[in-house]
Design a protein around this motif. Structure first.
Motif, mmCIF file in Angstrom:
data_model
loop_
_atom_site.group_PDB
_atom_site.id
_atom_site.type_symbol
_atom_site.label_atom_id
_atom_site.label_comp_id
_atom_site.label_asym_id
_atom_site.label_seq_id
_atom_site.Cartn_x
_atom_site.Cartn_y
_atom_site.Cartn_z
ATOM 1 N N UNK A 1 5.206 -9.088 -4.993
ATOM 2 C CA UNK A 1 5.557 -8.871 -6.467
ATOM 3 C C UNK A 1 4.469 -8.955 -7.301
ATOM 4 N N UNK A 2 3.347 -8.247 -6.784
ATOM 5 C CA UNK A 2 1.974 -8.288 -7.626
ATOM 6 C C UNK A 2 2.092 -7.404 -8.807
ATOM 7 N N UNK A 3 2.722 -6.390 -8.702
ATOM 8 C CA UNK A 3 2.796 -5.136 -9.813
ATOM 9 C C UNK A 3 3.339 -6.076 -11.213
ATOM 10 N N UNK A 4 4.653 -6.719 -10.782
ATOM 11 C CA UNK A 4 5.494 -7.554 -11.757
ATOM 12 C C UNK A 4 4.260 -8.560 -12.679
ATOM 13 N N UNK A 5 3.421 -9.165 -11.814
ATOM 14 C CA UNK A 5 2.532 -10.052 -12.388
ATOM 15 C C UNK A 5 1.353 -9.526 -13.073
ATOM 16 N N UNK A 6 1.235 -7.830 -12.715
ATOM 17 C CA UNK A 6 -0.039 -7.406 -13.155
ATOM 18 C C UNK A 6 -1.397 -7.828 -12.659
ATOM 19 N N UNK A 7 -1.391 -8.126 -11.242
ATOM 20 C CA UNK A 7 -2.465 -8.538 -10.721
ATOM 21 C C UNK A 7 -2.666 -7.775 -9.554
ATOM 22 N N UNK A 8 -1.968 -6.663 -9.164
ATOM 23 C CA UNK A 8 -2.313 -5.650 -8.307
ATOM 24 C C UNK A 8 -1.135 -4.902 -7.882
ATOM 25 N N UNK A 9 -1.146 -4.326 -6.562
ATOM 26 C CA UNK A 9 -0.153 -3.829 -5.908
ATOM 27 C C UNK A 9 0.141 -4.188 -4.425
ATOM 28 N N UNK A 10 1.334 -4.506 -4.071
ATOM 29 C CA UNK A 10 1.667 -4.642 -2.688
ATOM 30 C C UNK A 10 2.697 -3.686 -2.233
ATOM 31 N N UNK A 11 2.073 -2.522 -1.287
ATOM 32 C CA UNK A 11 3.065 -1.261 -1.017
ATOM 33 C C UNK A 11 3.293 -1.396 0.402
ATOM 34 N N UNK A 12 4.441 -0.967 0.858
ATOM 35 C CA UNK A 12 4.913 -0.790 2.047
ATOM 36 C C UNK A 12 4.059 0.180 2.867
ATOM 37 N N UNK A 13 3.783 -0.450 4.225
ATOM 38 C CA UNK A 13 2.997 0.659 5.009
ATOM 39 C C UNK A 13 3.567 1.789 5.288
ATOM 40 N N UNK A 14 5.015 1.928 5.394
ATOM 41 C CA UNK A 14 5.872 2.946 5.704
ATOM 42 C C UNK A 14 5.760 3.756 4.546
ATOM 43 N N UNK B 1 -5.230 -3.967 -4.150
ATOM 44 C CA UNK B 1 -4.149 -2.945 -3.698
ATOM 45 C C UNK B 1 -4.378 -3.320 -2.166
ATOM 46 N N UNK B 2 -2.744 -3.877 -1.771
ATOM 47 C CA UNK B 2 -2.768 -4.297 -0.240
ATOM 48 C C UNK B 2 -1.448 -3.868 0.093
ATOM 49 N N UNK B 3 -1.235 -4.206 1.357
ATOM 50 C CA UNK B 3 0.014 -3.731 2.024
ATOM 51 C C UNK B 3 1.115 -4.873 1.753
ATOM 52 N N UNK B 4 2.341 -4.435 2.363
ATOM 53 C CA UNK B 4 3.322 -5.656 2.117
ATOM 54 C C UNK B 4 3.481 -6.512 3.175
ATOM 55 N N UNK B 5 2.473 -6.726 4.024
ATOM 56 C CA UNK B 5 2.608 -7.368 5.170
ATOM 57 C C UNK B 5 1.735 -8.629 4.815
ATOM 58 N N UNK B 6 1.612 -9.326 3.792
ATOM 59 C CA UNK B 6 0.849 -10.372 3.612
ATOM 60 C C UNK B 6 2.076 -11.539 2.636
ATOM 61 N N UNK B 7 1.837 -12.635 2.441
ATOM 62 C CA UNK B 7 2.472 -13.513 1.641
ATOM 63 C C UNK B 7 2.400 -13.065 0.024
ATOM 64 N N UNK B 8 1.584 -12.344 -0.067
ATOM 65 C CA UNK B 8 1.245 -12.101 -1.785
ATOM 66 C C UNK B 8 1.992 -10.792 -2.023
#
Length: 387
Positions: free
Chosen positions: A318-331, A309-316
């Motif tokens: 579309x994690x949710x589509x891959x079902x390997x986690x979540x990249x969520x906007x800090x905003x 479960x990470x922010x959207x400020x990394x190169x990782x």
């Protein structure tokens, strides 16, 4: 004959508190040392000032097939000794691992700019320092230095190393005429993915935060998110060196005010060798960082079979589509809260599905290493364009 590459980096092995640059350099030399002769120039202590015991300083020594010189400022000033090393004629290229490091980037570039060695290939890896989250910390001071560097032509004919297309864009935003080579970060040559079973009951969630403790890494964001969870039993264990005492004090106040259903514990520093045995004790890595050019802890979590479960400020992405986690906007702090509430309710079958997807993804990523090694080989093989 192999090319001789001088690597400049503030901290190196056996240190582990200096962040991703240590791992990045370690994995470069481990994957490419049969093709290049690497010489690493670094400090004789870790990022917190802890000296490395039993290591000779200010002299070249061989360790694991790599020449290393641990510089001691107490015996000889950094500026004079590093300038002298950089000026030696035997280097086919110089590779610096920071844009803002005074001794291991700025001074060598100044020496290069105003000396006869200015035509020698110089590769510069900013290691995420231009990402919006990182650059905005002490922004005006950094903008002033970028302006001065441009005025002096400090980075003329430098070849920039970007880990991703996103980092390339960050570099070009600051230096629009920069020559940029994209070579993604490497993994150890013999790395393997793993799955370790872990019980997951609805209503409970075990999280790990693993990083240097500084404002850039987002621990305060993680804690504020947890304070808004109104149900479930959640544990967050924090691992990492305390780099910013003021930030840690702010985090301590947040920890002290946590609701009773949230348990937060600081577990101290975690040597890299123990990461793969510690991460599997948790359901998710929680890492809402302000910016990473790569984020080694993210791939380490995936290799250990744990989603993130990470922010959207990394190169990782579309994690949710891959079902390997979540990249969520800090905003969107509300989305962090909503996601955690969903994960609290996850049952064993749901968590096992994440593990299976993570294992498949990590295995495919490991299989891609030969291509990534070729990209790094090309980086060090590139010559300098004419002036």
């Amino acid at each position: 004959m192999k090319k001789k590459i001088l690597i400049l980096v503030d901290w190196y092995l056996p240190g582990y508190k200096g962040g991703g640059q240590i791992k990045a350099v370690e994995y470069i030399v481990e994957n490419l040392k049969e093709y290049f002769d690497f010489y690493i120039l670094c400090r004789d202590h870790d990022a917190d000032g802890t000296s490395y015991p039993g290591i000779a300083t200010n002299t070249w020594i061989m360790r694991d097939g790599i020449w290393i010189k641990y510089m001691s400022a107490t015996q000889q000033p950094y500026r004079a000794s590093i300038t002298a090393e950089v000026a030696l004629p035997q280097w086919d290229a110089i590779y610096a691992n920071s844009f803002f490091s005074t001794y291991f980037s700025i001074i060598p570039l100044l020496a290069r700019r105003f000396s006869a060695s200015s035509k020698r290939p110089f590769i510069l890896a900013p290691r995420g320092e231009f990402s919006p989250g990182a650059f905005n910390l002490k922004r005006w001071k950094k903008r002033a230095f970028v302006g001065l560097a441009k005025l002096l032509g400090l980075h003329k004919n430098v070849l920039w190393h970007a880990s991703t297309e996103l980092e390339q864009a960050d570099i070009l935003k600051q230096f629009s005429q920069a020559r940029v080579h994209i070579a993604r970060e490497l993994l150890p040559p013999a790395v393997q993915s793993q799955i370790t079973p872990l019980e997951k009951e609805p209503g409970q969630l075990r999280l790990i935060f693993l990083s240097r403790i500084s404002s850039k890494k987002g621990l305060d964001i993680a804690l504020r998110t947890l304070s808004n969870l109104d149900h479930g039993q959640v544990t967050l264990d924090i691992y990492g060196p305390i780099e910013d005492a003021r930030h840690w004090s702010e985090c301590g106040a947040l920890i002290a005010s946590m609701p009773s259903n949230i348990t937060v514990k600081y577990c101290g520093e975690l040597p890299h060798a123990r990461i793969k045995e510690v991460i599997p004790a948790y359901h998710f890595l929680f890492f809402p960082t302000l910016g990473e050019n790569f984020g080694y802890v993210i791939i380490e979590s995936l290799l250990a079979g744990r989603p993130v479960l990470i922010s959207d400020q990394t190169p990782w992405r579309e994690l949710q589509q891959k079902q390997i986690g979540f990249d969520i906007p800090l905003a969107r702090p509300d989305l962090f809260v909503q996601t955690l509430q969903t994960l609290i309710g996850l049952n064993q079958a749901g968590f096992d599905a994440y593990q299976a997807s993570v294992s498949a993804y990590a295995s495919a990523y490991v299989a891609s290493q030969s291509t990534l090694v070729n990209d790094s080989f090309a980086l060090f093989s590139r010559g300098q364009s004419p002036e």
